[in-house]
Enzyme design. Structure first.
Site, mmCIF file in Angstrom:
data_model
loop_
_atom_site.group_PDB
_atom_site.id
_atom_site.type_symbol
_atom_site.label_atom_id
_atom_site.label_comp_id
_atom_site.label_asym_id
_atom_site.label_seq_id
_atom_site.Cartn_x
_atom_site.Cartn_y
_atom_site.Cartn_z
ATOM 1 C CB SER A 307 -0.948 -0.039 1.213
ATOM 2 O OG SER A 307 -1.943 0.936 1.112
ATOM 3 C CG ASP A 318 7.348 5.597 -11.825
ATOM 4 O OD1 ASP A 318 7.979 4.549 -12.066
ATOM 5 O OD2 ASP A 318 6.105 5.657 -11.843
ATOM 6 C CE LYS A 332 -4.943 -2.362 1.109
ATOM 7 N NZ LYS A 332 -5.057 -0.950 0.722
#
Length: 454
Positions: A307, A318, A332
């Site tokens: 999560s 990224d 998740k």
């Protein structure tokens, strides 16, 4: 009487679901008008037969179940069933479970210190929380709890099992564990404690190389991270590199994960969410109010990172702000919203999926590390004292008094071997950081030399 109850209950259900703005019909015409309202429902036809079946089941339980059950309990169980059938994270929160949720996000609660979910009717361990009875007892991510104090878990819902694991500090409990790779179930004895989770802690692993561990994302995690960074930077040596450890971090507050990423990037998208409702579409951007920390960084993740941990790792990956090391994360990638039903009850409903800045969904996939390092045991070969030039009698000195003999080298080896043996993933991350620092220092020196030449 049973038929009258069934018809009346069916009509009430249809009226409530089919037309929120409609006025309830008179008692004599409930069924007929409810069917008309259902046919006129602009969002599509309601399954009338399924509603009648529900009313029949409800009535049969009221009349025929071996023990009397009040209507409130039956309806609450029906709500739980609707939510648990959606996904593992949607749930009904009664007064007790709603209070538990609040305690969890503030960082203090009672029990064993274990993050759990449901899988095939058993309790699955997502991760034990640092420095808690569960972690000290050796509970591992992926363990299945099949019994609590010899009571089988099968048939219980998640909240019932969690309630059994809660109890007064100092009281004892026995969990029966099924672990992958172990032939038979085994018992683990634990003593309950008041769980106070410090979500952020840090230390200097070696001069110039810092370590920060985030165990879960709470309301104060962003502030605590800033304090730990300031403490590490206030050391005797400049901070050359930082390891951010998110292993076995089950997640927590979305906003806290955004604050952590914001500490390390100056601008750009951190995470965005998408769902069916307009308010489920959100974009969280980095703030340019304060300069971001630019210390070279490695982030550690594993299968227990879930999560909010995956939001942080995915955003830093990224933006190429950090190198991700370890094993693939839990996966998740959904957002749960707490929707109050009354003052002391609510539902926790999955309302959106979240995506990394590049548009990748983490759901059921997870974050794939840039460098995969499995957890392993490492033993040094030929770890004895090495005979060196400095050990030879009458050897030629350096002139500056600095020499490296076998004893000093063994001590240096032992320091590194201890870290490698205890935590090989952390050891590899530290070596990677050292390599990054050496290369960046060389590039900087070359750039400065070229500038002087020009």
């Amino acid at each position: 009487m049973p038929d009258m109850f069934r018809h009346t209950f069916s009509a009430l259900l249809i009226l409530m679901l089919a037309a929120p703005a409609a006025v309830l019909a008179s008692e004599d015409n409930n069924t007929e008008q409810a069917e008309q309202l259902a046919e006129a429902n602009s969002q599509g036809q309601l399954p009338l037969q399924a509603l009648r079946n529900f009313a029949d089941v409800f009535n049969q339980i009221r009349l025929s179940y071996v023990e009397e059950v009040d209507d409130k309990t039956l309806l609450e169980n029906a709500i739980r069933g609707m939510l648990s059938g959606l996904d593992p994270h949607s749930d009904y929160l009664d007064a007790s479970s709603f209070e538990d949720l609040q305690n969890h996000t503030t960082g203090e609660f009672g029990g064993l210190g274990i993050e759990v979910g449901m899988e095939n009717g058993f309790i699955k361990v997502v991760t034990p929380i640092d420095d808690t009875p569960a972690e000290r007892a050796g509970i591992q991510p992926g363990d299945l709890i099949i019994q609590i104090d010899n009571k089988p878990i099968k048939g219980m819902n998640l909240q019932e099992a969690v309630t059994l694991m809660r109890g007064p500090a100092g009281s004892k409990i026995v969990l029966t564990i099924l672990r992958n790779g172990v032939n038979a179930p085994f018992d683990v004895k634990l003593k309950r404690d008041v769980i106070t989770v410090a979500s952020v802690r840090g230390e200097m692993l070696q001069p110039g190389y810092g370590y920060i561990r985030i165990s879960q994302f709470q309301s104060r995690t962003g502030q605590d991270l800033k304090k730990q960074l300031a403490t590490l930077k206030a050391g005797r040596e400049p901070l050359k590199g930082l390891i951010l450890d998110l292993r076995n971090n089950p997640g927590g507050l979305l906003q806290a994960s955004v604050q952590v990423v914001d500490e390390f990037i100056n601008d750009g998208l951190i995470v965005y969410t998408e769902g069916r409702l307009p308010n489920a579409y959100s974009r969280f951007m980095a703030s340019a109010k304060n300069p971001a920390d630019d210390t070279p960084m490695v982030v550690l993740i594993n299968g227990g990172s879930a999560s909010a941990s995956e939001i942080v790792a995915g955003a830093l990956q990224d933006h190429r702000r950090a190198i991700i090391v370890g094993t693939q994360s839990f996966g998740k990638g959904s957002v749960q919203t707490v929707l109050p039903l009354s003052e002391d009850s609510a539902i926790k409903l999955t309302t959106a999926r979240y995506y990394t800045p590049s548009g990748s969904s983490i759901q059921a996939q997870g974050i794939i590390p840039d460098i995969v390092v499995e957890k392993a045991r490492i033993e040094a070969v030929n770890a004895g004292i090495q005979v060196t030039e400095a050990d030879l009698a009458g050897h030629l000195g350096r002139g500056d008094g600095a020499e490296s003999d076998g004893k000093s080298r063994k001590k240096e080896k032992n320091d590194g071997n201890e870290l490698a043996a205890n935590d090989n993933q952390l050891y590899e991350a530290l070596n990677l950081l050292k390599g990054l620092y050496i290369m960046s220092s060389a590039k900087k020196a070359l750039a400065e030399a070229e500038g002087v030449t020009q």
